[in-house]
Scaffold this motif. Structure first.
Motif, short mmCIF file in Angstrom:
data_model
loop_
_atom_site.label_atom_id
_atom_site.label_comp_id
_atom_site.label_asym_id
_atom_site.label_seq_id
_atom_site.Cartn_x
_atom_site.Cartn_y
_atom_site.Cartn_z
N VAL A 161 -2.15 11.91 4.12
CA VAL A 161 -2.81 11.58 2.84
C VAL A 161 -3.83 12.67 2.50
CG1 VAL A 161 -4.37 9.94 1.69
CG2 VAL A 161 -2.44 9.08 3.05
N GLY A 162 -4.56 13.13 3.51
CA GLY A 162 -5.53 14.20 3.30
C GLY A 162 -4.87 15.50 2.85
N VAL A 220 0.35 4.23 -2.77
CA VAL A 220 0.20 5.65 -2.44
C VAL A 220 1.28 6.47 -3.16
CG1 VAL A 220 0.32 7.35 -0.57
CG2 VAL A 220 -0.94 5.21 -0.23
N VAL A 254 -3.31 9.00 7.68
CA VAL A 254 -4.43 9.49 6.88
C VAL A 254 -4.49 11.02 6.87
CG1 VAL A 254 -5.80 7.39 7.06
CG2 VAL A 254 -6.13 9.20 8.76
N LEU A 275 -5.19 6.06 -2.53
CA LEU A 275 -5.06 4.66 -2.09
C LEU A 275 -5.55 3.68 -3.15
CD1 LEU A 275 -4.67 6.07 0.71
CD2 LEU A 275 -5.71 4.03 1.69
N GLU A 276 -5.98 4.21 -4.26
CA GLU A 276 -6.60 3.38 -5.29
C GLU A 276 -5.56 2.55 -6.02
OE1 GLU A 276 -10.56 4.72 -7.46
OE2 GLU A 276 -8.78 5.63 -8.32
N ASN A 299 5.42 5.74 5.38
CA ASN A 299 4.14 5.16 5.76
C ASN A 299 3.25 6.28 6.29
OD1 ASN A 299 2.12 3.36 6.58
ND2 ASN A 299 3.16 2.88 8.51
N PRO A 300 2.71 7.11 5.39
CA PRO A 300 2.00 8.31 5.86
C PRO A 300 0.70 7.99 6.59
CG PRO A 300 1.71 8.03 3.49
CD PRO A 300 2.69 6.99 3.93
N ILE A 345 0.81 -1.22 0.00
CA ILE A 345 0.00 0.00 0.00
C ILE A 345 0.85 1.27 0.00
CG2 ILE A 345 -0.30 0.09 2.52
CD1 ILE A 345 -3.31 0.80 1.82
N LYS A 346 2.04 1.23 0.58
CA LYS A 346 2.91 2.41 0.56
C LYS A 346 3.35 2.71 -0.87
CE LYS A 346 5.90 0.84 3.53
NZ LYS A 346 7.10 0.79 4.41
N PRO A 351 -9.07 12.14 -1.22
CA PRO A 351 -8.07 11.32 -0.53
C PRO A 351 -8.09 9.86 -0.96
CG PRO A 351 -9.09 12.81 1.03
CD PRO A 351 -9.85 12.96 -0.27
N CYS A 352 -9.29 9.31 -1.17
CA CYS A 352 -9.37 7.88 -1.52
C CYS A 352 -8.64 7.58 -2.83
CB CYS A 352 -10.82 7.39 -1.56
SG CYS A 352 -11.84 8.14 -2.81
#
Lengths: 72, 72
Positions: free
Chosen positions: A51-52, A7, A48, A66-67, A45-46, A3-4, A62-63
């Motif tokens: 990420v925002g 992102v 949320v 992570l897509e 490893n941010p 996931i990192k 924001p989503c």
């Protein structure tokens, strides 16, 4: 893909689509340039909240950061 | 609504849809129950790795946990 890395790839993609540098993104998101670089490389490893901030500076939801798209 | 509250609401919603307790989710995601509780209450600021663990345990894409729907 972890996931990192997902992102990181998304941040880089949306940043390049916007045509801004890591410095500019870092400034707009109130982060350090080396931190943004680490996120893009999938090293960081941010949270949320980060990420925002990045999503806000990039003008995307924001989503979106992570897509994971199999094909991209 | 801040992003921590968005994540918290989504985690609770998908957990309830799956019909599992905070304890069960915590166990499946390898987290402490009080941590999951804090995430659901929007108090915690989870990293993307934690979001990935929760999404995996809930059987949804990680980006779903950051999704903000005006109407929901």
């Amino acid at each position: 893909m972890n996931i990192k890395a997902v992102v990181g790839r998304n941040v880089r993609r949306y940043r390049e689509l916007k045509g801004i540098s890591q410095e500019e993104l870092a400034f707009d998101a109130d982060l350090h340039r080396t931190y943004v670089s680490g996120v893009e490389r999938g090293v960081r490893n941010p949270t949320v909240l980060i990420v925002g901030k990045l999503a806000n500076a990039l003008g995307v939801a924001p989503c979106k950061l992570l897509e994971y798209k199999e094909t991209s």
